[in-house]
Design a protein around this motif. Structure first.
Motif, PDB file in Angstrom:
ATOM      1  N   GLY A 105       0.770  -1.239   0.000  1.00 47.14           N
ATOM      2  CA  GLY A 105       0.000   0.000   0.000  1.00 47.14           C
ATOM      3  C   GLY A 105       0.793   1.277   0.000  1.00 47.14           C
ATOM      4  N   LEU A 106       2.118   1.187   0.219  1.00 46.38           N
ATOM      5  CA  LEU A 106       2.904   2.415   0.308  1.00 46.38           C
ATOM      6  C   LEU A 106       4.261   2.281  -0.392  1.00 46.38           C
ATOM      7  N   THR A 107       5.096   1.371   0.094  1.00 43.10           N
ATOM      8  CA  THR A 107       6.429   1.233  -0.500  1.00 43.10           C
ATOM      9  C   THR A 107       6.345   0.866  -1.979  1.00 43.10           C
ATOM     10  N   GLY A 108       5.465  -0.073  -2.305  1.00 39.71           N
ATOM     11  CA  GLY A 108       5.302  -0.473  -3.694  1.00 39.71           C
ATOM     12  C   GLY A 108       4.868   0.663  -4.598  1.00 39.71           C
ATOM     13  N   GLN A 109       4.027   1.558  -4.060  1.00 35.65           N
ATOM     14  CA  GLN A 109       3.583   2.710  -4.855  1.00 35.65           C
ATOM     15  C   GLN A 109       4.770   3.608  -5.216  1.00 35.65           C
ATOM     16  N   LEU A 110       5.678   3.775  -4.254  1.00 39.40           N
ATOM     17  CA  LEU A 110       6.857   4.607  -4.519  1.00 39.40           C
ATOM     18  C   LEU A 110       7.781   3.950  -5.533  1.00 39.40           C
ATOM     19  N   VAL A 111       8.027   2.649  -5.380  1.00 42.86           N
ATOM     20  CA  VAL A 111       8.943   1.961  -6.286  1.00 42.86           C
ATOM     21  C   VAL A 111       8.399   1.981  -7.717  1.00 42.86           C
ATOM     22  N   VAL A 112       7.098   1.777  -7.873  1.00 43.13           N
ATOM     23  CA  VAL A 112       6.482   1.865  -9.204  1.00 43.13           C
ATOM     24  C   VAL A 112       6.641   3.275  -9.771  1.00 43.13           C
ATOM     25  N   THR A 113       6.382   4.268  -8.948  1.00 44.21           N
ATOM     26  CA  THR A 113       6.514   5.664  -9.400  1.00 44.21           C
ATOM     27  C   THR A 113       7.944   5.957  -9.827  1.00 44.21           C
TER      28      THR A 113
ATOM     29  N   ILE B 285       0.560  11.887 -12.240  1.00 41.46           N
ATOM     30  CA  ILE B 285       0.478  10.741 -11.344  1.00 41.46           C
ATOM     31  C   ILE B 285      -0.809  10.871 -10.538  1.00 41.46           C
ATOM     32  N   VAL B 286      -1.579   9.799 -10.480  1.00 42.68           N
ATOM     33  CA  VAL B 286      -2.803   9.777  -9.689  1.00 42.68           C
ATOM     34  C   VAL B 286      -2.678   8.644  -8.681  1.00 42.68           C
ATOM     35  N   ASN B 287      -2.618   8.986  -7.408  1.00 43.91           N
ATOM     36  CA  ASN B 287      -2.532   7.992  -6.343  1.00 43.91           C
ATOM     37  C   ASN B 287      -3.904   7.797  -5.719  1.00 43.91           C
ATOM     38  N   VAL B 288      -4.399   6.569  -5.772  1.00 45.96           N
ATOM     39  CA  VAL B 288      -5.701   6.268  -5.181  1.00 45.96           C
ATOM     40  C   VAL B 288      -5.488   5.928  -3.717  1.00 45.96           C
TER      41      VAL B 288
ATOM     42  N   SER C  11       2.404  11.598  -1.436  1.00 46.32           N
ATOM     43  CA  SER C  11       1.863  12.331  -2.586  1.00 46.32           C
ATOM     44  C   SER C  11       2.128  13.824  -2.470  1.00 46.32           C
ATOM     45  N   ASP C  12       1.984  14.371  -1.269  1.00 49.85           N
ATOM     46  CA  ASP C  12       2.270  15.798  -1.071  1.00 49.85           C
ATOM     47  C   ASP C  12       3.730  16.111  -1.370  1.00 49.85           C
ATOM     48  N   ALA C  13       4.631  15.262  -0.846  1.00 52.42           N
ATOM     49  CA  ALA C  13       6.054  15.501  -1.078  1.00 52.42           C
ATOM     50  C   ALA C  13       6.406  15.366  -2.551  1.00 52.42           C
ATOM     51  N   LEU C  14       5.856  14.343  -3.208  1.00 51.02           N
ATOM     52  CA  LEU C  14       6.116  14.158  -4.639  1.00 51.02           C
ATOM     53  C   LEU C  14       5.624  15.348  -5.453  1.00 51.02           C
ATOM     54  N   ARG C  15       4.417  15.822  -5.115  1.00 49.61           N
ATOM     55  CA  ARG C  15       3.854  16.950  -5.864  1.00 49.61           C
ATOM     56  C   ARG C  15       4.771  18.160  -5.793  1.00 49.61           C
ATOM     57  N   ARG C  16       5.336  18.411  -4.627  1.00 54.59           N
ATOM     58  CA  ARG C  16       6.210  19.571  -4.461  1.00 54.59           C
ATOM     59  C   ARG C  16       7.576  19.360  -5.092  1.00 54.59           C
ATOM     60  N   GLU C  17       8.082  18.130  -5.021  1.00 51.24           N
ATOM     61  CA  GLU C  17       9.383  17.839  -5.618  1.00 51.24           C
ATOM     62  C   GLU C  17       9.336  17.850  -7.138  1.00 51.24           C
ATOM     63  N   LEU C  18       8.201  17.391  -7.705  1.00 50.62           N
ATOM     64  CA  LEU C  18       8.115  17.245  -9.155  1.00 50.62           C
ATOM     65  C   LEU C  18       7.563  18.482  -9.853  1.00 50.62           C
ATOM     66  N   ARG C  19       7.142  19.457  -9.099  1.00 49.62           N
ATOM     67  CA  ARG C  19       6.565  20.655  -9.718  1.00 49.62           C
ATOM     68  C   ARG C  19       7.491  21.290 -10.752  1.00 49.62           C
ATOM     69  N   PRO C  20       8.790  21.429 -10.488  1.00 48.18           N
ATOM     70  CA  PRO C  20       9.662  22.027 -11.515  1.00 48.18           C
ATOM     71  C   PRO C  20       9.748  21.206 -12.805  1.00 48.18           C
TER      72      PRO C  20
ATOM     73  N   SER D  87      -1.904  14.026  -8.177  1.00 51.73           N
ATOM     74  CA  SER D  87      -3.219  14.147  -7.550  1.00 51.73           C
ATOM     75  C   SER D  87      -3.486  12.932  -6.688  1.00 51.73           C
ATOM     76  N   VAL D  88      -4.330  13.127  -5.681  1.00 58.59           N
ATOM     77  CA  VAL D  88      -4.775  12.029  -4.822  1.00 58.59           C
ATOM     78  C   VAL D  88      -6.282  11.888  -4.973  1.00 58.59           C
ATOM     79  N   VAL D  89      -6.742  10.666  -5.196  1.00 54.19           N
ATOM     80  CA  VAL D  89      -8.173  10.370  -5.192  1.00 54.19           C
ATOM     81  C   VAL D  89      -8.481   9.639  -3.895  1.00 54.19           C
ATOM     82  N   GLN D  90      -9.456  10.148  -3.150  1.00 62.50           N
ATOM     83  CA  GLN D  90      -9.787   9.614  -1.824  1.00 62.50           C
ATOM     84  C   GLN D  90     -11.192   9.009  -1.840  1.00 62.50           C
ATOM     85  N   PRO D  91     -11.315   7.734  -2.183  1.00 60.99           N
ATOM     86  CA  PRO D  91     -12.643   7.115  -2.189  1.00 60.99           C
ATOM     87  C   PRO D  91     -13.189   6.947  -0.778  1.00 60.99           C
ATOM     88  N   GLY D  92     -14.501   7.111  -0.672  1.00 58.89           N
ATOM     89  CA  GLY D  92     -15.199   6.756   0.553  1.00 58.89           C
ATOM     90  C   GLY D  92     -15.676   5.321   0.438  1.00 58.89           C
TER      91      GLY D  92
END
Length: 297
Positions: free
Chosen positions: A114-122, A136-139, A165-174, A180-185
């Motif tokens: 749920g977390l480490t794998g998402q980073l390695v794929v990214t 990048i869209v992280n669900v 996702s927040d850190a990536l968004r700020r690092e990749l902005r340049p 984006s993050v999608v937050q399903p209920g």
């Protein structure tokens, strides 16, 4: 007569967790909108199913670095222009248990998927995404904002994905790569049945001391969580629409809270004191559990 333009316009996207649920529905929706979709799945039978749906199957295991590297090589070799427009990280699992008695190996596996794998794929696909100034869209989940009892490992992974996702968004902005993050209920997928099965299996394995401390609360609350998704869940197409918006909007939002109860949960997490939020969440679970035990709907 010239064909009408499509949202995807033939651009390539990778969707993980595309064998079922939100990932599968999102992959099909993106394909119908004109994207060239690489559907990342683990099993050969799921790859065959993806192919019949007009998707490009991509064998990928989030817990296997070699598998992720091979998938990235496949997509790189397949894309003549070396550009990948989108990556949708939607794979995930839920491992229920009281945190006090959760096996460390299970907790690590929850975070790995749920977390480490998402980073390695990214990391693997970022060179292609950077070339396209892609997205990048992280669900994630509303559980990444408000943690429910007995799925604490899942909530920990989703809280981590929110921060990542927040850190990536700020690092990749340049680089021009947006995150984006999608937050399903509550979403009506196969999750309720799977969660019910896994809660009951985990309950059966609890040692006597765990049953002494937690009584039947774990079993009742776990069933209540599953019941909530089954009774009130929005269709997974709701999430697929948000994924599409995050990939195609001129100015994509940083977060999309979608599906039943998502907006109210996110708002409550912002406005309510922690102890009041605790009371409301536990009261809701108790009421759902009580309704389930008496057969009320």
């Amino acid at each position: 007569m010239k064909a009408a333009p499509t949202a995807g316009n033939g651009r390539a996207v990778v969707v993980t967790g595309a064998s079922r649920g939100i990932g599968a529905v999102s992959a099909v929706r993106l394909s119908s909108e004109g994207f060239r979709v690489y559907a990342a799945v683990r099993a050969a039978r799921d790859a065959d199913e993806a192919r019949t749906l007009g998707l490009i199957p991509l064998r990928l295991d989030l817990t296997d670095a070699g598998s992720i590297e091979a998938a990235a090589h496949q997509v790189t070799a397949d894309l003549a222009d070396g550009e990948l427009y989108g990556l949708v990280n939607s794979a995930g699992i839920v491992l229920p248990a009281p945190l006090e008695h959760m096996r460390a190996a299970d907790f690590r596996h929850q975070l790995e998927v749920g977390l480490t794998g998402q980073l390695v794929v990214t990391q693997a696909f970022l060179p292609l995404l950077r070339a396209a100034r892609g997205r990048i869209v992280n669900v994630s989940s509303v559980s990444g904002r408000v943690a429910s009892p007995f799925i604490g490992a899942y909530s920990a992974a989703k809280h981590g994905l929110e921060g990542l996702s927040d850190a990536l968004r700020r690092e990749l902005r340049p680089s021009g790569v947006h995150v984006s993050v999608v937050q399903p209920g509550a979403i009506a997928t196969e999750l309720p049945a799977v969660l019910m099965r896994d809660v009951e299996a985990a309950y059966a394995e609890l040692p006597p001391v765990a049953r002494q401390h937690y009584g039947d609360t774990f079993l009742r609350y776990g069933r209540a969580l599953a019941e909530n998704h089954a009774r009130h869940g929005s269709p997974p197409e709701t999430v697929a629409r948000a994924v599409l918006a995050a990939l195609t909007a001129r100015r994509p939002r940083t977060r999309y809270a979608v599906g039943a109860q998502a907006g109210s949960v996110v708002t409550a997490s912002r406005l309510l004191p922690d102890r009041l939020l605790d009371w409301l969440l536990l009261r809701t679970l108790e009421r759902t559990a009580a309704g389930r035990s008496t057969g009320r709907r």
